[in-house]
Motif scaffolding. Structure first.
Motif, short mmCIF file in Angstrom:
data_model
loop_
_atom_site.label_atom_id
_atom_site.label_comp_id
_atom_site.label_asym_id
_atom_site.label_seq_id
_atom_site.Cartn_x
_atom_site.Cartn_y
_atom_site.Cartn_z
N THR A 1 24.02 12.14 -17.07
CA THR A 1 24.25 12.00 -15.63
C THR A 1 23.02 11.36 -15.01
O THR A 1 21.90 11.82 -15.22
CB THR A 1 24.50 13.37 -14.98
OG1 THR A 1 25.67 13.95 -15.55
CG2 THR A 1 24.71 13.22 -13.48
N LEU A 2 23.23 10.26 -14.28
CA LEU A 2 22.11 9.55 -13.65
C LEU A 2 22.21 9.69 -12.14
O LEU A 2 23.23 9.35 -11.53
CB LEU A 2 22.12 8.07 -14.04
CG LEU A 2 21.91 7.77 -15.53
CD1 LEU A 2 21.93 6.27 -15.77
CD2 LEU A 2 20.61 8.36 -16.04
N GLU A 3 21.13 10.18 -11.55
CA GLU A 3 21.09 10.36 -10.10
C GLU A 3 19.70 9.99 -9.58
O GLU A 3 18.77 9.77 -10.35
CB GLU A 3 21.40 11.81 -9.73
CG GLU A 3 22.83 12.25 -10.05
CD GLU A 3 23.12 13.65 -9.59
OE1 GLU A 3 23.78 13.79 -8.55
OE2 GLU A 3 22.69 14.60 -10.27
N ALA A 4 19.59 9.91 -8.28
CA ALA A 4 18.29 9.68 -7.64
C ALA A 4 18.36 10.25 -6.23
O ALA A 4 19.45 10.44 -5.68
CB ALA A 4 17.97 8.19 -7.60
N LYS A 5 17.20 10.52 -5.65
CA LYS A 5 17.15 11.09 -4.30
C LYS A 5 17.31 10.00 -3.24
O LYS A 5 16.68 8.94 -3.33
CB LYS A 5 15.82 11.82 -4.10
CG LYS A 5 15.66 13.04 -5.01
CD LYS A 5 14.31 13.72 -4.78
CE LYS A 5 14.14 14.92 -5.70
NZ LYS A 5 12.81 15.56 -5.52
N LEU A 6 18.14 10.28 -2.24
CA LEU A 6 18.37 9.33 -1.16
C LEU A 6 17.60 9.71 0.10
O LEU A 6 17.80 9.11 1.17
CB LEU A 6 19.87 9.26 -0.83
CG LEU A 6 20.82 8.86 -1.97
CD1 LEU A 6 22.25 8.74 -1.45
CD2 LEU A 6 20.39 7.55 -2.62
N THR A 7 16.73 10.68 -0.01
CA THR A 7 16.06 11.22 1.18
C THR A 7 15.22 10.18 1.91
O THR A 7 15.01 10.30 3.12
CB THR A 7 15.17 12.42 0.79
OG1 THR A 7 14.31 12.02 -0.29
CG2 THR A 7 16.02 13.60 0.35
N GLU A 8 14.73 9.17 1.19
CA GLU A 8 13.89 8.15 1.83
C GLU A 8 14.71 7.03 2.45
O GLU A 8 14.14 6.10 3.02
CB GLU A 8 12.89 7.58 0.82
CG GLU A 8 11.87 8.60 0.34
CD GLU A 8 10.82 7.98 -0.57
OE1 GLU A 8 10.15 7.04 -0.12
OE2 GLU A 8 10.68 8.44 -1.72
N LEU A 9 16.04 7.09 2.30
CA LEU A 9 16.90 6.09 2.92
C LEU A 9 17.32 6.55 4.31
O LEU A 9 17.64 7.72 4.51
CB LEU A 9 18.16 5.84 2.08
CG LEU A 9 17.99 5.26 0.68
CD1 LEU A 9 19.36 5.02 0.05
CD2 LEU A 9 17.19 3.96 0.71
#
Length: 774
Positions: free
Chosen positions: A208-216
């Motif tokens: 499973t590949l994910e990343a944080k979107l908090t900086e968008l």
């Protein structure tokens, strides 16, 4: 009527450029071409036969193939198959109904030596679900007296007994392939097939590949949803680019995935490969036309009361076409070259460019009434005497690209980054104009937290010339810290070029530092089938490479997943105990960076011996991709060592980079020797093993000889770079032919990895992107 003319062929089946009348062909025994079309009924396992008319010049009054006929001079095979079926039986089918299963050479003499038949027959199989009612046929009385159905095994038996009522074929010879193919499809062991697909699926480790979107920003996140929707359209185009019936196969498998455990496995493995051909098995088909979509065609024959019409399977060939869906399947290099020679420079540029497909004028009329086709095929061609013509992507994929363009324009209106805004708008415009230069420059200048790569780029699917680009998408969140750490490599690109192990005459004078971006991947689509890429270096357009160089993107979370799930287990099996601890992620990651950097250095635009300017890609054609991947890999290893000697990288990496590279060889070769990366890696492994840089031990493990590896790496770098600098396709072919093999020690290592079921690659899922689509 004027007597029909046929192309005269050589004994090996190539065109001679001469055509002769039908009577003269058979009188003189000239080799020529014909088509055989078999209609196979899936539900009854029967073949349709026709009774040849009593006044036929060969085998009159005997039962024969469903439909057959000669190929008129200049006509393509598929058109002839379609025409014969309609003329003789009144059955009109589109091109996706015809599956070319093999070519059969028939050599015989009849009528007391007056009729000599030396025919290369293109054998087509049309698979229908249920029998066509006999009264639905419209028989051509001059050719056909009657038709009947016969079980395929019974038909094979009467041929084997040489029954005089049937036209003879040697079923124990080459023509027996017909019955073998049908038998394999009819006598399926579902349990064994399920086990086989399970084994193939197990080679991929789910991640499973994910990343944080908090900086968008909120606007960027809204734009991201639109971009993901555009990315899904790139998938739709890519399915079309692989093969014309591939989208129908996809939809059919998806709709029937819940029908059984076997159907579920078919769908799961198709999703990984995005085609019926397995990437890890030299593109061997894991599906057949018997698994494909069913299409209803009521207008294929005369309408019969109580019968809904003909249902057929959308066909695809067992062997993956080398030109995918970019060229007509029966086009060869000679025909293409002859056509090209008759074009203007502008037309040549379009025909050999990244963003066009090649089609036949005659095939454009396949779905028109036969009379219209016959009339149009006699018209004078406006720009060439050839049947071939090119169509820009913006035209042939317009319905897809129009929607994708709208989505990117909307996203461009939302994002906060000016460079991303420019990229999205320019790419949206390129989709409709077919001019990608400005959008590729915008991609190189991208400086945004939200990192987007979308459009036609790689040319691996075109195994004929390496001209045509496939659509793909990579969406990620930029890793700012890792990106800053890697500035070293871009800053030293010119230094690497100046010191390449290559004669100065072949070195590039102008090299631009390649920007490097590191991202956490959150979605990919399009041409990302089978093994997943860990990085890419774009664009491939030689004009941009010359003007601006290239940019590269590293997919750090993909690399981390591969290292943990693939490379570490490989090292446990293949690397000697003494050196196993030297395999580390930093070396793996850093070499990948150097690999991508080295796509941007070395020969690109070259001067040929006659003084003409060309490019490496144009000169090496179909062997370019494998040579370029090998170059980037081995020169990347040379570059690491060079940077270490200059004090720009830590000396502590010297041993680990070579051992990590050795372990990585087994990872890439397992992709298969039909794939560019696998070919390139086999070349490198076998060269270094031959030079003694890699050592094979009695316990079936390998180690690096640190005293020999530096020289071996440099010698192979010099060999490949020189071949590219000269544009020497013959030398490239010889090098690949010699070293792209699975040698004994290599085979042992691969078998050991297979026996303990070490995954070959990863199969990612993207829950974040999936949520944005819902």
């Amino acid at each position: 009527m004027a007597e029909e003319h046929f192309d005269v062929l050589t004994k090996s089946g190539e065109k001679t450029g001469v055509s002769k009348p039908r009577g003269a062909i058979h009188r003189d025994g000239d080799y020529h071409r014909a088509v055989h079309v078999w209609i196979f009924v899936e539900s009854t396992q029967e073949l349709l036969l026709q009774l040849r008319a009593d006044d036929k010049d060969s085998w009159p009054g005997q039962w024969d193939i469903s439909s057959a006929g000669h190929i008129t001079a200049g006509d393509p095979s598929l058109i002839s198959a379609q025409r014969e079926l309609q003329e003789e039986l009144g059955v009109k089918l589109p091109k996706d109904a015809f599956e070319k299963i093999f070519v059969f050479l028939q050599e015989c003499v009849t009528d007391g030596g007056k009729f000599i038949n030396n025919e290369f027959n293109d054998v087509y199989l049309v698979t229908i679900l249920h029998p066509i009612p006999l009264e639905a046929f419209t028989l051509q009385v001059e050719e056909v007296s009657a038709v009947k159905y016969i079980p395929y095994e019974e038909y094979r038996n009467v041929l084997a007994k040489e029954d005089p009522a049937y036209v003879p074929y040697d079923v124990n010879g080459e023509y027996g392939k017909l019955f073998d193919i049908i038998r394999q499809r009819c006598q399926v062991n579902n349990e064994a097939r399920s086990l086989s697909l399970q084994k193939q699926l197990q080679r991929y480790s789910p991640v499973t590949l994910e990343a944080k979107l908090t900086e968008l920003s909120e606007a960027d996140q809204k734009a991201l949803g639109l971009i993901v929707k555009a990315a899904k359209i790139m998938d739709d185009i890519f399915y079309e680019q692989v093969w014309n019936s591939n989208p129908a196969l996809r939809d059919w498998l998806k709709d029937h995935a819940d029908a059984s455990e076997l159907d579920k496995l078919k769908w799961e493995y198709f999703l990984i490969n995005k085609s019926p051909w397995s990437s890890l098995d030299e593109n061997e088909a894991f599906l057949s036309t018997a698994d494909s979509a069913v299409k209803l065609l009521p207008e294929a024959t005369k309408s019969i009361a109580g019968w809904k019409g003909l249902e057929y399977r959308a066909a695809f060939p067992v062997t993956k076409p080398p030109g995918s869906n970019f060229y007509p399947p029966d086009m060869d290099k000679t025909e293409f070259t002859l056509w090209l020679n008759g074009l203007t420079e502008e037309q040549k540029h379009a025909a050999t460019g990244f963003f066009s497909v090649i089609r036949r004028r005659s095939e454009a009329n396949l779905d028109a009434p036969l009379a219209d086709h016959l009339a149009s095929s006699t018209k004078k061609k406006p720009d060439s005497n050839s049947d071939l013509y090119s169509i820009p992507y913006s035209e042939i994929y317009r319905p897809f690209l129009t929607k994708a363009s709208e989505l990117l324009h909307k996203a461009g209106g939302l994002v906060s980054s000016q460079s991303l805004k420019k990229l999205l708008h320019s790419k949206a415009e390129a989709f409709l104009s077919n001019e990608y230069y400005e959008s590729d420059i915008a991609w190189m200048d991208l400086d945004s937290k939200l990192d987007i790569t979308i459009g036609p780029y790689e040319t691996y699917e075109d195994e004929i010339f390496g001209y045509k680009a496939t659509f793909e998408t990579f969406i990620g969140i930029r890793d700012d810290k890792a990106t800053a750490d890697l500035k070293l490599f871009g800053d030293n690109l010119k230094l690497l070029e100046d010191n390449l192990p290559l004669d100065s005459v072949y070195k590039s004078k102008d090299v631009s530092a390649a920007p490097i971006r590191v991202i956490q991947l959150i979605y990919n689509s399009g041409d990302v089938r089978g093994p997943q890429t860990v990085a890419y270096n774009l664009p491939n357009d030689e004009k941009i490479v010359k003007d601006r160089g290239t940019s590269m993107v590293m997919l750090k979370n993909v690399q981390e997943a591969k290292f943990e799930h693939i490379l570490k287990p490989i090292a446990e099996i293949t690397i000697s105990k003494e050196q196993r601890g030297l395999v580390d992620f930093d070396s793996f990651f850093t070499h990948t960076i150097c690999h991508e950097c080295c796509h941007g250095i070395g020969p690109h635009t070259i001067t040929l011996p006659d003084g003409q300017t060309s490019t490496v890609r144009k000169e090496l054609l179909e062997v370019h991709s494998a040579m370029e991947e090998a170059k980037a890999d081995i020169v990347g290893l040379w570059a690491l060592n060079f940077l270490i000697t200059k004090g720009l990288l830590s000396k502590s990496m010297v041993e680990s980079m070579y051992v990590s590279f050795l372990a990585g060889c087994f990872r890439s070769i397992r992709f298969g020797l039909t794939e560019a990366h696998g070919k390139g890696q086999a070349l490198q492994f076998n060269w270094l093993y031959e030079k003694g840089a890699f050592v094979f031990h009695k316990d079936s493990t390998f180690s690096v000889d640190f005293d020999k590896v530096e020289g071996a790496v440099e010698s192979l770098s010099h060999e490949i770079l020189t071949i590219q600098g000269k544009g020497d396709k013959n030398a490239a072919t010889l090098l690949l032919d010699k070293y792209c093999t699975v040698t004994g020690p290599l085979k042992t290592a691969l078998e050991n990895l297979e026996s303990v079921k070490v995954p070959v690659d990863i199969s990612p899922t993207f829950p974040l992107a999936d949520a944005l689509l819902n």
